[in-house]
Design a protein around this motif. Structure first.
Motif, PDB file in Angstrom:
ATOM      1  N   HIS A 271      44.897   2.002  81.254  1.00 28.68           N
ATOM      2  CA  HIS A 271      43.691   2.380  81.987  1.00 28.68           C
ATOM      3  C   HIS A 271      42.982   1.133  82.486  1.00 28.68           C
ATOM      4  O   HIS A 271      43.291   0.014  82.083  1.00 28.68           O
ATOM      5  CB  HIS A 271      42.740   3.179  81.080  1.00 28.68           C
ATOM      6  CG  HIS A 271      42.190   2.372  79.946  1.00 28.68           C
ATOM      7  ND1 HIS A 271      42.939   2.020  78.831  1.00 28.68           N
ATOM      8  CD2 HIS A 271      40.959   1.810  79.743  1.00 28.68           C
ATOM      9  CE1 HIS A 271      42.218   1.298  78.009  1.00 28.68           C
ATOM     10  NE2 HIS A 271      41.000   1.148  78.533  1.00 28.68           N
ATOM     11  N   THR A 272      42.032   1.326  83.366  1.00 31.29           N
ATOM     12  CA  THR A 272      41.054   0.299  83.688  1.00 31.29           C
ATOM     13  C   THR A 272      39.710   0.778  83.175  1.00 31.29           C
ATOM     14  O   THR A 272      39.466   1.979  83.074  1.00 31.29           O
ATOM     15  CB  THR A 272      40.964   0.054  85.213  1.00 31.29           C
ATOM     16  OG1 THR A 272      40.679   1.300  85.874  1.00 31.29           O
ATOM     17  CG2 THR A 272      42.262  -0.528  85.756  1.00 31.29           C
ATOM     18  N   ASP A 273      38.827  -0.159  82.836  1.00 31.01           N
ATOM     19  CA  ASP A 273      37.510   0.227  82.351  1.00 31.01           C
ATOM     20  C   ASP A 273      36.653   0.725  83.514  1.00 31.01           C
ATOM     21  O   ASP A 273      36.724   0.204  84.623  1.00 31.01           O
ATOM     22  CB  ASP A 273      36.826  -0.951  81.662  1.00 31.01           C
ATOM     23  CG  ASP A 273      37.476  -1.283  80.327  1.00 31.01           C
ATOM     24  OD1 ASP A 273      38.223  -0.440  79.800  1.00 31.01           O
ATOM     25  OD2 ASP A 273      37.251  -2.398  79.820  1.00 31.01           O
ATOM     26  N   LEU A 274      35.816   1.703  83.232  1.00 33.53           N
ATOM     27  CA  LEU A 274      35.005   2.328  84.273  1.00 33.53           C
ATOM     28  C   LEU A 274      33.752   1.523  84.594  1.00 33.53           C
ATOM     29  O   LEU A 274      33.258   1.545  85.727  1.00 33.53           O
ATOM     30  CB  LEU A 274      34.604   3.740  83.835  1.00 33.53           C
ATOM     31  CG  LEU A 274      33.888   4.628  84.845  1.00 33.53           C
ATOM     32  CD1 LEU A 274      34.768   4.866  86.067  1.00 33.53           C
ATOM     33  CD2 LEU A 274      33.510   5.946  84.202  1.00 33.53           C
ATOM     34  N   GLY A 275      33.231   0.784  83.623  1.00 30.82           N
ATOM     35  CA  GLY A 275      31.954   0.109  83.783  1.00 30.82           C
ATOM     36  C   GLY A 275      32.028  -1.229  84.482  1.00 30.82           C
ATOM     37  O   GLY A 275      32.836  -1.444  85.391  1.00 30.82           O
ATOM     38  N   THR A 276      31.166  -2.159  84.062  1.00 28.15           N
ATOM     39  CA  THR A 276      31.075  -3.458  84.715  1.00 28.15           C
ATOM     40  C   THR A 276      31.820  -4.539  83.946  1.00 28.15           C
ATOM     41  O   THR A 276      32.739  -5.158  84.470  1.00 28.15           O
ATOM     42  CB  THR A 276      29.605  -3.866  84.909  1.00 28.15           C
ATOM     43  OG1 THR A 276      28.949  -3.906  83.635  1.00 28.15           O
ATOM     44  CG2 THR A 276      28.887  -2.887  85.810  1.00 28.15           C
ATOM     45  N   LEU A 277      31.437  -4.772  82.705  1.00 27.64           N
ATOM     46  CA  LEU A 277      32.061  -5.805  81.878  1.00 27.64           C
ATOM     47  C   LEU A 277      32.257  -5.296  80.457  1.00 27.64           C
ATOM     48  O   LEU A 277      31.476  -4.478  79.964  1.00 27.64           O
ATOM     49  CB  LEU A 277      31.182  -7.061  81.834  1.00 27.64           C
ATOM     50  CG  LEU A 277      31.204  -7.976  83.069  1.00 27.64           C
ATOM     51  CD1 LEU A 277      30.003  -8.897  83.050  1.00 27.64           C
ATOM     52  CD2 LEU A 277      32.487  -8.786  83.112  1.00 27.64           C
ATOM     53  N   THR A 278      33.300  -5.792  79.811  1.00 24.48           N
ATOM     54  CA  THR A 278      33.580  -5.471  78.410  1.00 24.48           C
ATOM     55  C   THR A 278      33.739  -6.767  77.635  1.00 24.48           C
ATOM     56  O   THR A 278      34.484  -7.659  78.067  1.00 24.48           O
ATOM     57  CB  THR A 278      34.853  -4.637  78.268  1.00 24.48           C
ATOM     58  OG1 THR A 278      34.692  -3.399  78.958  1.00 24.48           O
ATOM     59  CG2 THR A 278      35.167  -4.354  76.805  1.00 24.48           C
ATOM     60  N   ILE A 279      33.047  -6.885  76.497  1.00 23.10           N
ATOM     61  CA  ILE A 279      33.264  -7.995  75.565  1.00 23.10           C
ATOM     62  C   ILE A 279      33.995  -7.420  74.365  1.00 23.10           C
ATOM     63  O   ILE A 279      33.462  -6.567  73.649  1.00 23.10           O
ATOM     64  CB  ILE A 279      31.941  -8.645  75.130  1.00 23.10           C
ATOM     65  CG1 ILE A 279      31.204  -9.233  76.336  1.00 23.10           C
ATOM     66  CG2 ILE A 279      32.207  -9.734  74.095  1.00 23.10           C
ATOM     67  CD1 ILE A 279      29.862  -9.850  75.987  1.00 23.10           C
ATOM     68  N   LEU A 280      35.213  -7.876  74.153  1.00 25.76           N
ATOM     69  CA  LEU A 280      36.109  -7.278  73.163  1.00 25.76           C
ATOM     70  C   LEU A 280      36.487  -8.290  72.086  1.00 25.76           C
ATOM     71  O   LEU A 280      36.877  -9.420  72.389  1.00 25.76           O
ATOM     72  CB  LEU A 280      37.372  -6.777  73.862  1.00 25.76           C
ATOM     73  CG  LEU A 280      38.475  -6.173  73.003  1.00 25.76           C
ATOM     74  CD1 LEU A 280      38.013  -4.858  72.383  1.00 25.76           C
ATOM     75  CD2 LEU A 280      39.735  -5.961  73.833  1.00 25.76           C
ATOM     76  N   PHE A 281      36.390  -7.868  70.840  1.00 22.17           N
ATOM     77  CA  PHE A 281      36.845  -8.669  69.707  1.00 22.17           C
ATOM     78  C   PHE A 281      37.974  -7.934  68.995  1.00 22.17           C
ATOM     79  O   PHE A 281      37.832  -6.760  68.630  1.00 22.17           O
ATOM     80  CB  PHE A 281      35.708  -8.918  68.718  1.00 22.17           C
ATOM     81  CG  PHE A 281      34.760 -10.021  69.111  1.00 22.17           C
ATOM     82  CD1 PHE A 281      35.176 -11.342  69.141  1.00 22.17           C
ATOM     83  CD2 PHE A 281      33.442  -9.725  69.445  1.00 22.17           C
ATOM     84  CE1 PHE A 281      34.303 -12.360  69.492  1.00 22.17           C
ATOM     85  CE2 PHE A 281      32.560 -10.733  69.810  1.00 22.17           C
ATOM     86  CZ  PHE A 281      32.995 -12.055  69.831  1.00 22.17           C
ATOM     87  N   ASN A 282      39.095  -8.622  68.809  1.00 23.18           N
ATOM     88  CA  ASN A 282      40.219  -8.151  67.997  1.00 23.18           C
ATOM     89  C   ASN A 282      40.589  -9.243  67.010  1.00 23.18           C
ATOM     90  O   ASN A 282      40.343 -10.418  67.257  1.00 23.18           O
ATOM     91  CB  ASN A 282      41.459  -7.842  68.838  1.00 23.18           C
ATOM     92  CG  ASN A 282      41.222  -6.793  69.910  1.00 23.18           C
ATOM     93  OD1 ASN A 282      41.622  -6.982  71.044  1.00 23.18           O
ATOM     94  ND2 ASN A 282      40.578  -5.703  69.551  1.00 23.18           N
TER      95      ASN A 282
END
Length: 366
Positions: free
Chosen positions: A208-219
């Motif tokens: 998928h692609t994200d729908l919003g503006t920005l994502t900050i992701l921690f894994n």
């Protein structure tokens, strides 16, 4: 990602796995408004729509990493509650995406049930714009969750300020479309991916692609994969792992940024599959700050004036709807199969004083 000490609690990422070599940007240099780092940010946002943001060696960044570790601890507390209690806070997609989503509630590409669960914490709830019911373990940590969201938002605003400059927009343009003070669908998502049987390992979260503006992701463990630009998502070799790095977050752009920039910025397809090597034997936790514009934000392209964003060409029509309507239409189209998920953006522009966009390199794990 959280610090090395937190990474040491889990098996190491294997060294014989091909990984995407994402650009690694310095939070400290972006704070210092270093032009070269700003240029590198823009190139990453056009070429692949993802980059690593290194928070180390900077007091503000180190403080954010400490907050992220606390959120990971809360994440584990949430799922220690068990299924029956969590279902008391189940989300209802037709009304709200805040609350708990159980494993198997959605499908992957071959129509099999997914293998992940999440709890969406509403930013509006944490800041007092609205009031929702959450499990006691979240309510007990409300000040800490709010503090994390507030700093995450400040980081998003910093990134947006650099993109304003690069796109030649009026300073504050992008941040003004997603302020914390107005109602939005922005959420802090706490995810859990159980380990999978050795003989039956597959996609946990569909491409998928994200729908919003920005994502900050921690894994901390692997599992996230990006689709290489220009490749076919049906070809398994086109999906390549992202290796988590201590002290760094993975930052990704969403479809809203593509819309506002008339396709100059890019949102890239990604998915979550099983973690490689020994990491596949442990439960995978993930933390995502998912930013969306305020509900009434206009979705038309941000062209005009000195902006790099092109004006409408003959035969093109701009949208007149707001973010809430745009998101609703996108979700409805996806459910009906009318909008096949794909990477978006990366439109060519003339940059007389800038270097060419760097190519994405596939290499071995570090």
């Amino acid at each position: 990602m959280p610090t090395q000490a937190y990474f040491d609690k889990y098996p190491s990422f294997p060294s014989d796995v091909s990984v995407v070599k994402l650009p690694r940007l310095s939070f400290a240099k972006l704070l210092a408004q270093e032009e070269g780092e700003s240029d590198a940010l823009f190139e990453a946002c056009r070429a692949i729509g993802f980059f690593l943001l290194d928070f180390r060696c900077c007091p503000e960044g180190e403080a954010f990493l400490e907050k992220a570790e606390t959120m990971f601890d809360i994440n584990q507390e949430v799922y220690a509650l068990g299924f029956d209690e969590l279902m008391q806070y189940a989300y209802r997609p037709s009304h709200s995406l805040f609350g708990y989503k159980c494993i198997g509630d959605s499908k992957i590409e071959d129509n099999k049930p997914d293998r992940h669960e999440f709890y969406n914490i509403s930013q509006d709830d944490m800041t007092g714009i609205s009031k929702l019911s959450n499990p006691p373990c979240i309510e007990a940590h409300r000040p800490g969750v709010k503090a994390y969201i507030e700093q995450a938002y400040s980081i998003v605003s910093l990134i947006c300020s650099h993109l304003d400059t690069q796109l030649r927009l009026t300073p504050g343009t992008l941040a003004s479309l997603q302020p914390m003070s107005l109602s939005s669908g922005t959420a802090l998502r706490m995810l859990r991916y159980p380990s999978q049987p050795v003989g039956d390992r597959r996609t946990s979260l569909r491409g998928h692609t994200d729908l919003g503006t920005l994502t900050i992701l921690f894994n901390i463990t692997g599992g996230l994969q990006l689709l290489l630009p220009g490749t076919d998502p049906r070809d398994e070799s086109s999906w390549v792992y992202v290796q988590p790095v201590p002290g760094c977050a993975i930052v990704g752009l969403g479809d809203t940024m593509v819309q506002w920039s008339a396709g100059i910025l890019r949102s890239n397809m990604h998915r979550v599959t099983f973690a490689p090597g020994e990491q596949g034997e442990v439960t995978r936790y993930s933390l995502a700050y998912l930013v969306r514009p305020y509900s009434e934000a206009p979705m038309k392209r941000l062209s005009g004036g000195n902006s790099l964003i092109p004006e409408l060409e003959e035969g093109e029509e701009d949208t007149t709807i707001n973010a809430r309507e745009w998101e609703a239409r996108r979700v409805a189209a996806l459910r009906k199969g009318q909008d096949n998920t794909r990477s978006k953006g990366g439109r060519e522009i003339k940059l007389e004083d800038k270097n060419k966009v760097s190519a994405v390199i596939v290499g071995r794990a570090e």
